[in-house]
Write a protein that holds these residues in place. Structure first.
Motif, PDB file in Angstrom:
ATOM      1  N   LEU A   1       1.071  -1.399   0.049  1.00 58.30           N
ATOM      2  CA  LEU A   1       0.028   0.075  -0.007  1.00 58.30           C
ATOM      3  C   LEU A   1       0.979   1.116   0.002  1.00 58.30           C
ATOM      4  CD1 LEU A   1      -2.808   1.493   0.142  1.00 58.30           C
ATOM      5  CD2 LEU A   1      -2.404   1.241   2.865  1.00 58.30           C
ATOM      6  N   SER A   2       0.812   1.946  -0.900  1.00 59.95           N
ATOM      7  CA  SER A   2       1.572   3.170  -1.117  1.00 59.95           C
ATOM      8  C   SER A   2       0.606   4.403  -1.117  1.00 59.95           C
ATOM      9  CB  SER A   2       2.525   3.198  -2.447  1.00 59.95           C
ATOM     10  OG  SER A   2       1.700   2.929  -3.290  1.00 59.95           O
TER      11      SER A   2
ATOM     12  N   LEU B   1      -2.530   7.569  11.190  1.00 60.02           N
ATOM     13  CA  LEU B   1      -1.872   6.627  10.252  1.00 60.02           C
ATOM     14  C   LEU B   1      -0.991   5.501  11.263  1.00 60.02           C
ATOM     15  CD1 LEU B   1      -0.921   8.883   7.413  1.00 60.02           C
ATOM     16  CD2 LEU B   1      -2.906   7.195   7.697  1.00 60.02           C
ATOM     17  N   ALA B   2      -0.306   6.126  12.105  1.00 62.73           N
ATOM     18  CA  ALA B   2       0.676   5.391  13.043  1.00 62.73           C
ATOM     19  C   ALA B   2      -0.318   4.330  13.821  1.00 62.73           C
ATOM     20  CB  ALA B   2       1.571   6.058  13.620  1.00 62.73           C
ATOM     21  N   GLN B   3      -1.392   4.961  14.400  1.00 65.72           N
ATOM     22  CA  GLN B   3      -2.316   4.289  15.304  1.00 65.72           C
ATOM     23  C   GLN B   3      -2.872   3.162  14.385  1.00 65.72           C
ATOM     24  OE1 GLN B   3      -2.569   4.474  18.495  1.00 65.72           O
ATOM     25  NE2 GLN B   3      -3.541   2.760  18.442  1.00 65.72           N
ATOM     26  N   ALA B   4      -3.371   3.438  13.070  1.00 64.28           N
ATOM     27  CA  ALA B   4      -3.925   2.455  12.236  1.00 64.28           C
ATOM     28  C   ALA B   4      -3.146   1.220  12.070  1.00 64.28           C
ATOM     29  CB  ALA B   4      -4.334   3.031  11.048  1.00 64.28           C
TER      30      ALA B   4
ATOM     31  N   ALA C   1      -6.514  -0.794   4.001  1.00 68.04           N
ATOM     32  CA  ALA C   1      -5.991   0.020   2.958  1.00 68.04           C
ATOM     33  C   ALA C   1      -7.153   1.225   2.754  1.00 68.04           C
ATOM     34  CB  ALA C   1      -5.605  -0.553   1.701  1.00 68.04           C
ATOM     35  N   ASP C   2      -8.290   0.948   2.744  1.00 71.34           N
ATOM     36  CA  ASP C   2      -9.592   1.829   2.702  1.00 71.34           C
ATOM     37  C   ASP C   2      -9.427   3.003   3.862  1.00 71.34           C
ATOM     38  OD1 ASP C   2     -10.275   0.788   0.382  1.00 71.34           O
ATOM     39  OD2 ASP C   2     -12.051  -0.511   1.205  1.00 71.34           O
ATOM     40  N   SER C   3      -9.406   1.883   5.204  1.00 72.89           N
ATOM     41  CA  SER C   3      -9.254   2.989   6.079  1.00 72.89           C
ATOM     42  C   SER C   3      -8.128   4.068   6.368  1.00 72.89           C
ATOM     43  CB  SER C   3      -9.258   2.251   7.592  1.00 72.89           C
ATOM     44  OG  SER C   3      -8.145   1.578   7.843  1.00 72.89           O
ATOM     45  N   VAL C   4      -7.114   3.619   5.704  1.00 72.63           N
ATOM     46  CA  VAL C   4      -5.874   4.406   5.773  1.00 72.63           C
ATOM     47  C   VAL C   4      -6.216   5.658   4.640  1.00 72.63           C
ATOM     48  CG1 VAL C   4      -3.518   4.832   5.073  1.00 72.63           C
ATOM     49  CG2 VAL C   4      -4.131   2.978   6.853  1.00 72.63           C
TER      50      VAL C   4
ATOM     51  N   VAL D   1      -4.755  12.308   3.053  1.00 76.36           N
ATOM     52  CA  VAL D   1      -4.035  11.449   2.231  1.00 76.36           C
ATOM     53  C   VAL D   1      -4.329  11.637   0.875  1.00 76.36           C
ATOM     54  CG1 VAL D   1      -4.004   8.817   1.492  1.00 76.36           C
ATOM     55  CG2 VAL D   1      -4.093   9.663   3.943  1.00 76.36           C
ATOM     56  N   ARG D   2      -3.427  11.724  -0.077  1.00 74.47           N
ATOM     57  CA  ARG D   2      -3.879  12.249  -1.399  1.00 74.47           C
ATOM     58  C   ARG D   2      -3.723  11.204  -2.555  1.00 74.47           C
ATOM     59  NH1 ARG D   2      -0.540  17.733  -0.523  1.00 74.47           N
ATOM     60  NH2 ARG D   2       1.154  16.577  -0.807  1.00 74.47           N
ATOM     61  N   HIS D   3      -2.808  10.717  -2.962  1.00 75.53           N
ATOM     62  CA  HIS D   3      -2.645   9.642  -3.847  1.00 75.53           C
ATOM     63  C   HIS D   3      -2.279   8.460  -3.304  1.00 75.53           C
ATOM     64  CE1 HIS D   3      -2.136  13.080  -6.600  1.00 75.53           C
ATOM     65  NE2 HIS D   3      -1.241  13.434  -5.690  1.00 75.53           N
TER      66      HIS D   3
END
Length: 150
Positions: A54-55, A69-72, A110-113, A119-121
């Motif tokens: 996932l990028s 993001l770190a918590q996720a 991935a969807d949650s992030v 979060v752009r791209h």
């Protein structure tokens, strides 16, 4: 083989035509069949294991985003194998997360992030796999290996 008719806007048709030219398909039909097959294969067995990357690029100046993001990632430590961060400029950061687990769980993560504000791209790449854990001795002590069989 059955014949169908679809209605599509000009911009999307231009995208299909560009795909046909770029990939060397013989026709629009071949390109569309290939896209449908890929989507069906991707969604066919959500419980099957996979490895994935996932990028995403995000604005680390967005209040609390880096912490969320770190918590996720921490909350899904069972899926997260490795993380790499690259500072692109003063605000944009590229993050690459290597994941392993059931494909439906990987997609939900991935969807949650990627749905976070800031979060752009983003892109998710899944590789279906069969994960095997084996135990053997290389002479330096017994240890486990995870084998990926695609």
């Amino acid at each position: 083989m059955d014949r169908i008719t679809i209605t599509i806007d000009e911009a999307l048709l231009a995208t299909i035509d560009a795909l046909v030219a770029e990939k060397g398909y013989g026709s629009r039909s071949e390109a569309i069949r290939d896209l449908v097959r890929a989507a069906a294969k991707r969604d066919a067995a959500p419980e099957l294991p996979c490895i994935a990357t996932l990028s995403y690029v995000y604005d680390h100046a967005v209040r609390g985003l880096a912490q969320r993001l770190a918590q996720a990632q921490h909350d899904h430590h069972d899926l997260v194998v490795a993380i790499q961060q690259v500072q692109l400029d003063h605000q944009a950061r590229l993050e690459i997360v290597v994941l392993r687990g059931p494909s439906d769980a990987v997609r939900r993560f991935a969807d949650s992030v990627t749905s976070q504000r800031g979060v752009r791209h983003h892109a998710l790449h899944l590789v279906p796999a069969r994960l095997e854990e084996t135990r053997h001795d290389h002479g330096a002590g017994a240890h486990r290996h995870l084998h990926v069989h695609a």
